[in-house]
Design a protein around this motif. Structure first.
Motif, PDB file in Angstrom:
ATOM      1  N   ARG A   1       0.833  -1.204   0.000  1.00  0.00           N
ATOM      2  CA  ARG A   1       0.000   0.000   0.000  1.00  0.00           C
ATOM      3  C   ARG A   1       0.868   1.255   0.000  1.00  0.00           C
ATOM      4  N   ASP A   2       1.917   1.253   0.838  1.00  0.00           N
ATOM      5  CA  ASP A   2       2.771   2.421   0.934  1.00  0.00           C
ATOM      6  C   ASP A   2       3.510   2.685  -0.364  1.00  0.00           C
ATOM      7  N   ARG A   3       3.815   1.620  -1.127  1.00  0.00           N
ATOM      8  CA  ARG A   3       4.494   1.790  -2.419  1.00  0.00           C
ATOM      9  C   ARG A   3       3.508   1.982  -3.568  1.00  0.00           C
ATOM     10  N   ARG A   4       2.223   2.162  -3.195  1.00  0.00           N
ATOM     11  CA  ARG A   4       1.156   2.444  -4.152  1.00  0.00           C
ATOM     12  C   ARG A   4       0.987   1.344  -5.186  1.00  0.00           C
ATOM     13  N   ARG A   5       1.236   0.104  -4.734  1.00  0.00           N
ATOM     14  CA  ARG A   5       1.029  -1.030  -5.625  1.00  0.00           C
ATOM     15  C   ARG A   5      -0.399  -1.562  -5.513  1.00  0.00           C
ATOM     16  N   ILE A   6      -1.063  -1.305  -4.393  1.00  0.00           N
ATOM     17  CA  ILE A   6      -2.447  -1.716  -4.201  1.00  0.00           C
ATOM     18  C   ILE A   6      -3.233  -0.558  -3.608  1.00  0.00           C
ATOM     19  N   ASP A   7      -4.550  -0.610  -3.819  1.00  0.00           N
ATOM     20  CA  ASP A   7      -5.442   0.415  -3.288  1.00  0.00           C
ATOM     21  C   ASP A   7      -5.763   0.117  -1.824  1.00  0.00           C
ATOM     22  N   ASP A   8      -6.190   1.154  -1.083  1.00  0.00           N
ATOM     23  CA  ASP A   8      -6.584   0.966   0.311  1.00  0.00           C
ATOM     24  C   ASP A   8      -7.756  -0.001   0.443  1.00  0.00           C
ATOM     25  N   SER A   9      -8.676   0.030  -0.532  1.00  0.00           N
ATOM     26  CA  SER A   9      -9.805  -0.896  -0.457  1.00  0.00           C
ATOM     27  C   SER A   9      -9.338  -2.343  -0.539  1.00  0.00           C
ATOM     28  N   VAL A  10      -8.304  -2.592  -1.362  1.00  0.00           N
ATOM     29  CA  VAL A  10      -7.742  -3.937  -1.452  1.00  0.00           C
ATOM     30  C   VAL A  10      -7.065  -4.305  -0.133  1.00  0.00           C
TER      31      VAL A  10
ATOM     32  N   VAL B   1      -8.022  -7.655   2.214  1.00  0.00           N
ATOM     33  CA  VAL B   1      -7.035  -8.669   2.603  1.00  0.00           C
ATOM     34  C   VAL B   1      -6.802  -8.615   4.111  1.00  0.00           C
ATOM     35  N   GLN B   2      -6.824  -7.419   4.675  1.00  0.00           N
ATOM     36  CA  GLN B   2      -6.620  -7.264   6.111  1.00  0.00           C
ATOM     37  C   GLN B   2      -7.713  -7.984   6.910  1.00  0.00           C
ATOM     38  N   GLU B   3      -8.950  -7.948   6.421  1.00  0.00           N
ATOM     39  CA  GLU B   3     -10.036  -8.647   7.094  1.00  0.00           C
ATOM     40  C   GLU B   3      -9.754 -10.143   7.189  1.00  0.00           C
ATOM     41  N   SER B   4      -9.231 -10.703   6.099  1.00  0.00           N
ATOM     42  CA  SER B   4      -8.903 -12.130   6.097  1.00  0.00           C
ATOM     43  C   SER B   4      -7.793 -12.442   7.091  1.00  0.00           C
ATOM     44  N   LEU B   5      -6.772 -11.594   7.109  1.00  0.00           N
ATOM     45  CA  LEU B   5      -5.670 -11.800   8.050  1.00  0.00           C
ATOM     46  C   LEU B   5      -6.143 -11.640   9.492  1.00  0.00           C
TER      47      LEU B   5
END
Length: 529
Positions: free
Chosen positions: A488-497, A501-505
């Motif tokens: 996210r910090d390297r702008r490779r994925i969006d915050d929504s993504v 994924v965070q919910e699963s973790l």
């Protein structure tokens, strides 16, 4: 100061004072109430007059509903007779002893019984806040008592207010009929709303809609019951119990986690805000006192506080002996407890916002249009008794619990092991059928089967590898989480993504945390005492 700004100030006070209470290890409700008293010095906050109807409608239904969703129904059934004795018998006994005390200080019998009804119920949220550390049997009994006794007290309150205002004259037949109607009507409407909500939920497949329905439910139970002239409190409690019973197989996991988190935060904020607002009302209560001299009112408040505490102590200590004289069945003898174990329950009669709301809701005029004498005295005494019980009982209850040396809940650990083993075995039994229907590859079936067998084996006996396995898996999840944030910090994925994924973790991390705690309890139980 505008209404929204006042809400922000109150919520800020709730967070700050709760944190401070936890650091100082003092009663949270007491510190919140004292904090509200300090806030009352601010002109904008001190000028706010809390309406009893606001508390009874805006605070009471959601707080009761949140408690009903999480309370142990198994323990309610196991301790049903004790709960009834406390939530009905003790309420009526307290109403009578407080009324006799008030009449001795010059109140009319009608107004004295209003005061008794107002102060007869314990406060569900205050009890939950100060009774931490009790074994589940004792805690559930106190929580269930405080959920139901509001309905009994408000029914008695309605009868007493009608007599005090001249709306009706007292008769035993009418009073008993009113009680039965309040209870039966509240139970029926609560059960009906609960079943209706369950039926509606079966057709909802949207988390926002399901969460919105959960927010609406306590008010959907409370308002029709009150409009019908029966107990809205019992309607909310029964509706919550019916829905809670069906929710494990009714509500999807994602919706359930969201709803549980919502009600946990909501109950915390509403509970804290209520005690802060009660504190802000104390200067008004003192300033409005005119029917009785301040010194005489203080004496009455002290006497009523002592009577409220003494009545509960005597009732809780001696009522079991009356039950034993009538019921000598073996099952009843097996549930007997030593007198020492009854002391925390007897000392846990904390009063709170519900009592003040009822006092504030007391009419100011009689049916003939005359001023209702001693209303200000009822409000003043109620406020002082709330402070006294929070200060004396709420602050000292943890020490009383330690002194009682209540036995730990060994059954809870055994039941948890049984649950983990049973669900793993049921999953193993259903695995072949599901795998055949889904055409699952054999390698996947074998891997899932091995995991289920490992879960089932975890409750069979100590295994040093299980703790390290849990710890390893949680460290791996922490590494995954760090890598996810890096993307996210390297702008490779969006915050929504990231959130998805965070919910699963988070779900997997929670499962491992619960498994590690269950393993610790199973193989390293806490010592007695």
């Amino acid at each position: 100061m505008r209404g929204l700004e006042i809400i922000v100030v109150v919520l800020t006070a709730v967070l700050a004072l709760t944190w401070l209470a936890q650091r100082l290890r003092v009663s949270e409700p007491l510190l919140l109430l004292l904090g509200g008293l300090v806030l009352a010095a601010a002109p904008d906050i001190g000028g706010v007059h809390l309406s009893g109807n606001v508390v009874l409608l805006g605070f009471l239904p959601p707080l009761l509903y949140a408690e009903a969703l999480t309370i142990s129904q198994y323990q309610i059934r196991a301790n049903f007779r004790v709960i009834v004795l406390l939530s009905v018998g003790l309420v009526l006994a307290t109403t009578a002893t407080v009324a006799a005390t008030g009449h001795a200080f010059g109140l009319t019998w009608a107004v004295a019984f209003v005061l008794g009804a107002v102060l007869s119920p314990t406060d569900a949220t205050a009890v939950a806040a100060v009774a931490r550390g009790l074994p589940r049997r004792f805690l559930t009994t106190m929580q269930a008592e405080s959920l139901v006794n509001d309905g009994t007290a408000l029914a008695a309150y309605a009868v007493a207010v009608d007599v005090a205002t001249g709306r009706n004259s007292f008769s035993w037949g009418e009073a008993v009929g009113r009680f039965l109607l309040d209870y039966a009507g509240g139970l029926a409407i609560g059960a009906g709303v609960g079943l209706l909500v369950i039926a509606v939920r079966r057709h909802l497949h949207s988390t926002p809609l399901e969460s919105g329905l959960s927010v609406l439910t306590p008010f959907a139970a409370y308002l029709p019951a009150e409009a019908a002239g029966v107990s809205g409190v019992l309607a909310v409690v029964v509706g919550g119990l019916v829905i809670s019973r069906a929710s494990p197989l009714l509500i999807p996991a994602r919706s359930r986690m969201q709803v549980v988190d919502f009600w946990s935060v909501t109950a915390f904020l509403l509970n804290g805000s209520l005690f802060v607002l009660v504190g802000t009302q104390l200067p008004h209560v003192v300033g409005d006192l005119t029917a009785m001299s301040p010194w005489r009112a203080v004496q009455l408040a002290a006497a009523v506080s002592a009577v409220v505490m003494a009545t509960r102590l005597v009732y809780v200590f001696f009522s079991p002996y009356a039950v034993r004289a009538v019921d000598r069945r073996k099952v009843q003898r097996l549930r007997r407890i030593p007198p020492r174990y009854r002391i925390p329950t007897a000392w846990g009669g904390v009063r709170g916002g519900v009592s003040l709301a009822a006092a504030l809701s007391m009419p100011t005029l009689t049916e003939s249009g005359q001023h209702l004498a001693s209303r200000d005295t009822v409000v003043f005494v109620t406020a002082m008794v709330i402070v006294a019980t929070l200060l004396l009982q709420g602050q000292t209850l943890p020490a009383v619990i330690r002194w009682a040396r209540l036995p730990p809940d060994r059954e809870a650990d055994t039941e948890e092991q049984l649950a983990y083993r049973h669900i793993a075995e049921a999953a193993l039994e259903s695995l072949p059928g599901h795998a055949a229907r889904l055409h699952t590859p054999a390698a996947v079936v074998e891997r899932v089967g091995n995991e289920l067998r490992a879960h089932a084996a975890m409750t069979e006996g100590p295994s040093p590898g299980h703790r390290t396995e849990y710890a390893l898996r949680r460290q791996i999840i922490a590494a995954k989480r760090t890598a996810l944030v890096d993307l996210r910090d390297r702008r490779r994925i969006d915050d929504s993504v990231l959130r998805r994924v965070q919910e699963s973790l988070d779900a997997e991390d929670l499962r491992l945390e619960l498994g590690l705690e269950g393993h610790r309890l199973a193989h390293h139980p806490q010592p007695e005492g």
